[in-house]
Design a protein around this motif. Structure first.
Motif, PDB file in Angstrom:
ATOM      1  N   LEU A 152       4.715  -5.541   8.218  1.00  0.00           N
ATOM      2  CA  LEU A 152       3.406  -5.922   7.915  1.00  0.00           C
ATOM      3  C   LEU A 152       2.382  -4.765   8.627  1.00  0.00           C
ATOM      4  O   LEU A 152       1.416  -4.443   7.838  1.00  0.00           O
ATOM      5  CB  LEU A 152       2.958  -7.048   8.670  1.00  0.00           C
ATOM      6  CG  LEU A 152       3.678  -8.586   8.147  1.00  0.00           C
ATOM      7  CD1 LEU A 152       3.335  -9.539   8.811  1.00  0.00           C
ATOM      8  CD2 LEU A 152       3.417  -8.663   6.490  1.00  0.00           C
ATOM      9  N   SER A 153       3.041  -4.411   9.609  1.00  0.00           N
ATOM     10  CA  SER A 153       2.074  -3.245  10.431  1.00  0.00           C
ATOM     11  C   SER A 153       1.957  -2.027   9.606  1.00  0.00           C
ATOM     12  O   SER A 153       0.966  -1.185   9.726  1.00  0.00           O
ATOM     13  CB  SER A 153       2.548  -3.096  11.889  1.00  0.00           C
ATOM     14  OG  SER A 153       3.786  -2.306  11.794  1.00  0.00           O
ATOM     15  N   LYS A 154       2.984  -1.737   8.602  1.00  0.00           N
ATOM     16  CA  LYS A 154       3.123  -0.289   8.067  1.00  0.00           C
ATOM     17  C   LYS A 154       2.621  -0.415   6.480  1.00  0.00           C
ATOM     18  O   LYS A 154       2.734   0.595   5.984  1.00  0.00           O
ATOM     19  CB  LYS A 154       4.479   0.372   8.312  1.00  0.00           C
ATOM     20  CG  LYS A 154       4.704   0.586   9.819  1.00  0.00           C
ATOM     21  CD  LYS A 154       5.917   1.618   9.821  1.00  0.00           C
ATOM     22  CE  LYS A 154       6.361   1.976  11.312  1.00  0.00           C
ATOM     23  NZ  LYS A 154       5.511   3.001  11.483  1.00  0.00           N
ATOM     24  N   SER A 155       2.501  -1.843   6.051  1.00  0.00           N
ATOM     25  CA  SER A 155       2.321  -1.882   4.486  1.00  0.00           C
ATOM     26  C   SER A 155       1.075  -2.259   4.366  1.00  0.00           C
ATOM     27  O   SER A 155       1.116  -2.785   2.911  1.00  0.00           O
ATOM     28  CB  SER A 155       3.558  -2.946   4.278  1.00  0.00           C
ATOM     29  OG  SER A 155       4.862  -2.316   4.089  1.00  0.00           O
ATOM     30  N   LEU A 156      -0.083  -2.398   4.890  1.00  0.00           N
ATOM     31  CA  LEU A 156      -1.003  -2.698   4.429  1.00  0.00           C
ATOM     32  C   LEU A 156      -1.567  -1.626   3.367  1.00  0.00           C
ATOM     33  O   LEU A 156      -1.092  -0.532   3.461  1.00  0.00           O
ATOM     34  CB  LEU A 156      -2.343  -2.802   5.739  1.00  0.00           C
ATOM     35  CG  LEU A 156      -2.458  -3.870   6.521  1.00  0.00           C
ATOM     36  CD1 LEU A 156      -0.787  -3.985   7.407  1.00  0.00           C
ATOM     37  CD2 LEU A 156      -3.570  -3.895   7.342  1.00  0.00           C
ATOM     38  N   ASP A 157      -2.327  -1.943   2.593  1.00  0.00           N
ATOM     39  CA  ASP A 157      -2.942  -1.057   1.314  1.00  0.00           C
ATOM     40  C   ASP A 157      -3.705   0.143   1.980  1.00  0.00           C
ATOM     41  O   ASP A 157      -4.379  -0.156   2.896  1.00  0.00           O
ATOM     42  CB  ASP A 157      -4.066  -1.883   0.540  1.00  0.00           C
ATOM     43  CG  ASP A 157      -3.298  -3.022  -0.391  1.00  0.00           C
ATOM     44  OD1 ASP A 157      -2.048  -3.200  -0.383  1.00  0.00           O
ATOM     45  OD2 ASP A 157      -4.179  -3.857  -0.958  1.00  0.00           O
ATOM     46  N   SER A 158      -3.152   1.507   1.339  1.00  0.00           N
ATOM     47  CA  SER A 158      -3.809   2.530   1.880  1.00  0.00           C
ATOM     48  C   SER A 158      -2.933   3.109   3.081  1.00  0.00           C
ATOM     49  O   SER A 158      -3.419   4.230   3.604  1.00  0.00           O
ATOM     50  CB  SER A 158      -5.222   2.539   1.901  1.00  0.00           C
ATOM     51  OG  SER A 158      -5.406   1.947   2.963  1.00  0.00           O
ATOM     52  N   PHE A 159      -1.830   2.350   3.593  1.00  0.00           N
ATOM     53  CA  PHE A 159      -1.462   2.790   4.990  1.00  0.00           C
ATOM     54  C   PHE A 159      -0.397   3.991   4.393  1.00  0.00           C
ATOM     55  O   PHE A 159       0.534   4.006   5.445  1.00  0.00           O
ATOM     56  CB  PHE A 159      -0.779   1.599   5.733  1.00  0.00           C
ATOM     57  CG  PHE A 159      -2.072   1.047   6.637  1.00  0.00           C
ATOM     58  CD1 PHE A 159      -3.030   1.031   6.188  1.00  0.00           C
ATOM     59  CD2 PHE A 159      -1.640   0.480   7.833  1.00  0.00           C
ATOM     60  CE1 PHE A 159      -4.211   0.667   7.108  1.00  0.00           C
ATOM     61  CE2 PHE A 159      -2.324  -0.047   8.689  1.00  0.00           C
ATOM     62  CZ  PHE A 159      -3.920  -0.012   8.438  1.00  0.00           C
ATOM     63  N   CYS A 160      -0.137   4.489   3.338  1.00  0.00           N
ATOM     64  CA  CYS A 160       0.668   5.443   3.001  1.00  0.00           C
ATOM     65  C   CYS A 160       0.244   6.694   2.198  1.00  0.00           C
ATOM     66  O   CYS A 160       0.570   6.998   1.200  1.00  0.00           O
ATOM     67  CB  CYS A 160       1.919   4.979   2.697  1.00  0.00           C
ATOM     68  SG  CYS A 160       3.473   6.220   2.536  1.00  0.00           S
ATOM     69  N   PRO A 161      -0.749   7.491   2.817  1.00  0.00           N
ATOM     70  CA  PRO A 161      -1.292   8.488   1.896  1.00  0.00           C
ATOM     71  C   PRO A 161      -0.088   9.828   1.769  1.00  0.00           C
ATOM     72  O   PRO A 161       0.745   9.974   2.497  1.00  0.00           O
ATOM     73  CB  PRO A 161      -2.257   9.327   3.073  1.00  0.00           C
ATOM     74  CG  PRO A 161      -2.721   8.053   3.831  1.00  0.00           C
ATOM     75  CD  PRO A 161      -1.429   7.217   4.213  1.00  0.00           C
ATOM     76  N   LEU A 162      -0.009  10.144   0.659  1.00  0.00           N
ATOM     77  CA  LEU A 162       1.087  10.965   0.132  1.00  0.00           C
ATOM     78  C   LEU A 162       0.324  12.155  -0.450  1.00  0.00           C
ATOM     79  O   LEU A 162      -0.884  12.148  -1.207  1.00  0.00           O
ATOM     80  CB  LEU A 162       1.893  10.382  -0.738  1.00  0.00           C
ATOM     81  CG  LEU A 162       3.118   9.335  -0.540  1.00  0.00           C
ATOM     82  CD1 LEU A 162       3.863   9.019  -1.652  1.00  0.00           C
ATOM     83  CD2 LEU A 162       3.822  10.124   0.560  1.00  0.00           C
ATOM     84  N   GLY A 163       0.754  13.533  -0.543  1.00  0.00           N
ATOM     85  CA  GLY A 163       0.583  14.485  -1.312  1.00  0.00           C
ATOM     86  C   GLY A 163       0.066  15.763  -0.686  1.00  0.00           C
ATOM     87  O   GLY A 163       0.485  15.745   0.430  1.00  0.00           O
ATOM     88  N   SER A 164      -0.697  16.644  -1.184  1.00  0.00           N
ATOM     89  CA  SER A 164      -0.820  16.494  -2.368  1.00  0.00           C
ATOM     90  C   SER A 164      -0.070  16.830  -3.563  1.00  0.00           C
ATOM     91  O   SER A 164      -0.459  16.435  -4.728  1.00  0.00           O
ATOM     92  CB  SER A 164      -2.369  17.404  -2.544  1.00  0.00           C
ATOM     93  OG  SER A 164      -1.972  18.893  -2.073  1.00  0.00           O
TER      94      SER A 164
END
Length: 341
Positions: free
Chosen positions: A230-242
């Motif tokens: 739960l602590s790592k899977s909130l929406d927007s909690f994995c920015p990727l890129g660019s």
């Protein structure tokens, strides 16, 4: 792609990236100033302005169609592969097409090269990876910082793909998360389906590399019973890129520097040579337990300097700007906003 261009061309500063389509509303973010598509160490030399196997997904302003592009190291030039070749406009499908990169580079000299224009909207390079698997405590300096023993075997966590957001998108400070932490990570993108891979063959399963921020709600991860998922899977909690940089352009992935800045203050400065378990070891071990598929992402750990282990602790709050950089792979800039912004 003013911001996309911005992140491609220059270290600090983005202009507007915009789109007029409800279909892509989930990618909305507050405009920043910056240049995400640019390499960490840009150069005016001709070689740095040639499009290479640095792949981005984008849409044009006022349009809904995705495109796949190949950009130069200095972020100034691009080739639109999805209109000039048989390449899919979807990165996941492009990886599955198994293009020969040598042939693609050879043929690119005969393709139309354009400037990276301001009307492009940068998307996450992979929007819905099948698996996002991370390694905990995988840097010697991080273990020293936490005062924990060096692990004998890698330990893993997962993030759901709904946590993925782009290199310029907002990180939402959800009201149920009071202690939000950062951690810049080298992300490995799997290129071929594999199971029970010998360690000596493991790097052959890699497509390329990108940057990830492993955003974590520490209060859920530690204080509320160790709810790591739960602590790592909130929406927007994995920015990727660019971009995803193909492995042919990263000859020594075990010697890349990593940096995180928060509001201009350097918080992390590490190097992938300090990984405890190298990428070949991680892929070998994971593949003993599960099938790894094209487009799966492995987060390889974060160096020392995360907010939870600073003295005093220092967590993210609305208004903060998180800048992430990895040598040869480029950079991201993500603003922390309240959940209703």
């Amino acid at each position: 792609m003013r911001a996309a261009v911005s992140l491609l061309r220059n270290h600090f500063g983005f202009a507007h990236l915009h789109v007029k389509s409800a279909q892509f509303e989930k990618y909305r973010f507050n405009p920043l100033k910056g240049k995400p598509l640019e390499s960490v160490k840009p150069s005016s030399h001709n070689e740095y302005s040639k499009p290479k196997c640095r792949f981005m997904q984008y849409i044009r302003a006022g349009d809904t169609a995705k495109h796949l592009g190949m950009v130069s190291e200095n972020g100034s030039k691009m080739i639109e592969l999805s209109t000039m070749t048989c390449a899919s406009p979807e990165m996941m499908q492009f990886i599955q097409q198994r293009y020969c990169m040598d042939s693609l580079l050879d043929s690119s000299q005969f393709m139309e090269v354009n400037d990276v224009m301001d009307d492009l909207r940068l998307l996450p390079p992979l929007e819905a990876p099948g698996k996002i698997i991370g390694v905990t405590s995988n840097y010697y300096d991080s273990c020293n910082e936490q005062k924990v023993n060096i692990p004998k075997y890698p330990e893993f966590f997962v993030k759901f793909n709904t946590a993925v957001t782009g290199a310029l998108d907002n990180i939402r400070a959800h009201h149920i998360a009071k202690r939000i932490d950062y951690g810049c990570q080298l992300a490995v993108v799997i290129g071929s389906k594999c199971r029970n891979v010998p360690r000596l063959s493991a790097m052959g399963c890699v497509f390329g590399y990108t940057i990830a921020q492993d955003i974590t709600a520490r209060d859920w991860n530690v204080l509320m019973g160790g709810q790591t998922l739960l602590s790592k899977s909130l929406d927007s909690f994995c920015p990727l890129g660019s971009v995803i940089v193909h492995k042919c352009h990263v000859p020594d992935v075990n010697n890349l520097w990593i940096k995180t800045l928060v509001n201009g203050e350097q918080r992390q400065c590490g190097n992938t040579r300090n990984m405890i378990f190298k990428i070949d070891n991680i892929i070998h071990r994971l593949s003993q337990f599960m099938t790894l598929c094209p487009g799966d992402i492995i987060l390889t750990g974060t160096p020392a300097g995360v907010g939870a282990h600073r003295s005093p602790s220092c967590f993210l709050k609305p208004g903060d700007l998180v800048e992430s950089e990895i040598q040869k792979l480029g950079k991201m800039r993500n603003k922390v906003v309240n959940p209703y912004a």
